[in-house]
Design a protein around this motif. Sequence first.
Motif, short mmCIF file in Angstrom:
data_model
loop_
_atom_site.label_atom_id
_atom_site.label_comp_id
_atom_site.label_asym_id
_atom_site.label_seq_id
_atom_site.Cartn_x
_atom_site.Cartn_y
_atom_site.Cartn_z
N TYR A 229 0.84 -1.20 0.00
CA TYR A 229 0.00 0.00 0.00
C TYR A 229 0.87 1.25 0.00
CZ TYR A 229 -4.03 -2.96 0.89
OH TYR A 229 -5.02 -3.90 0.76
N GLY B 239 0.78 5.66 0.04
CA GLY B 239 -0.01 6.86 0.28
C GLY B 239 0.73 7.83 1.18
N SER C 65 -0.16 8.69 4.31
CA SER C 65 -0.21 8.33 5.72
C SER C 65 0.96 7.44 6.11
CB SER C 65 -1.53 7.62 6.03
OG SER C 65 -1.54 7.16 7.36
N ASN D 113 1.09 3.34 5.75
CA ASN D 113 1.26 2.63 4.48
C ASN D 113 2.59 1.89 4.45
OD1 ASN D 113 -1.03 3.51 2.47
ND2 ASN D 113 -0.42 5.40 3.51
N GLN E 195 5.36 5.31 2.26
CA GLN E 195 4.80 6.63 2.54
C GLN E 195 5.38 7.65 1.57
OE1 GLN E 195 5.85 8.38 6.30
NE2 GLN E 195 4.22 9.92 6.22
N ARG F 276 -4.18 9.89 1.52
CA ARG F 276 -3.63 9.21 2.68
C ARG F 276 -3.36 7.73 2.37
NH1 ARG F 276 -3.73 11.58 7.48
NH2 ARG F 276 -3.93 9.58 8.58
N ARG F 277 -4.27 7.06 1.69
CA ARG F 277 -4.03 5.72 1.16
C ARG F 277 -4.42 5.79 -0.31
NH1 ARG F 277 -4.27 -0.07 4.01
NH2 ARG F 277 -2.54 1.04 4.98
N HIS F 278 -3.42 5.87 -1.18
CA HIS F 278 -3.64 6.24 -2.58
C HIS F 278 -3.84 5.03 -3.49
CE1 HIS F 278 -3.17 9.58 -5.59
NE2 HIS F 278 -3.10 8.52 -6.38
N ARG G 110 -2.78 0.52 -4.31
CA ARG G 110 -2.28 -0.80 -3.88
C ARG G 110 -1.57 -1.46 -5.05
NH1 ARG G 110 -6.57 -5.43 -3.00
NH2 ARG G 110 -6.27 -5.56 -5.25
N SER H 255 -8.55 7.58 -4.78
CA SER H 255 -7.74 8.75 -4.40
C SER H 255 -8.37 10.03 -4.94
CB SER H 255 -6.32 8.60 -4.94
OG SER H 255 -6.33 8.61 -6.36
#
Length: 298
Positions: free
Chosen positions: A24, A26, A28, A31, A34, A42-44, A46, A61
């Motif tokens: 993952y 992003g 945040s 992840n 990062q 924040r979580r863009h 996968r 996103s």
Amino acid sequence: MARLYILNGPDMGRSYKILDGPTYLGRSIDNDIQIEDKTVSRRHLRIVKKGSKYLLMDLKSRSGTFYNGIYLSSGIDHEVKEAVPIAIGMSVICIGREPGEEIAPFLDSVEPIWESGDQSGMFQVHKERTNQKKLELFYRVAATLLKQSPLDEVLEEILDHILELLGRIDRGVFILFDPDTKIATKVISKSYDQCNESIPLYCGDVVERVIKNKRPVVVSNARSLQEDALTDTLKTLNIESVICLPLISGSRIMGAMYFDSRRRLYGFSRDDVLLFKNLSRRIVGALEKAILASDQNA
């Protein structure tokens, strides 16, 4: 071990391992990777590696994930190739292996050129869909300029992108000039009003002023334009708003890029000037290459 490489943006130059399971990415800290880019969610996205394949999923996103000329649909796995650039927010990444020198033109094309150190303008964090469309346009034009296609086809495709993504524009035109004589040699145009052949493709007085002064002309509201030589011309042509910029290489005038709206007032803003200035500089590079190739083949 496969890796992810950051080619552009705040974290440029870093690389990270891609895990055996889902990876993952992003903004945040929770992840696997990062990215310290405010335009990245924040979580863009996968990434999943399956054998020799890489599957990428955008996780709804805000700024989207741009790959191979399009924004990827969220919530769906998309197979992506090694070393091919992927744009997320203001960053460019690739996965699998580090790209070679062939990616340099793409990175040069998508690197924003700020005006007077101002980083607000068109590349501010995507708070509105309009800004996302402008960023998408910028990436599409960058991809088009890398194609090994005839110049006419490249410019026509750029006009298609602009009219599609900036719906308030009715007409777009590239007027190319002989740099030595300043005589127009080619006109490439796209319009929503193709059927009416009696209407000129562009306002000649606007283009003439741009070429003469080597400066952009922007009229947001032609109805409020007072005591200007363009007033009567724009009124006669029913043009509500217009923007035109010179295409300049050094001190040589190579042409002009022209857009107008016959339906809408206030069609262009200061942010649009920044957008088109960025685009014009990329297009001048394409014109220079075309002239060089023509001279070599002469």
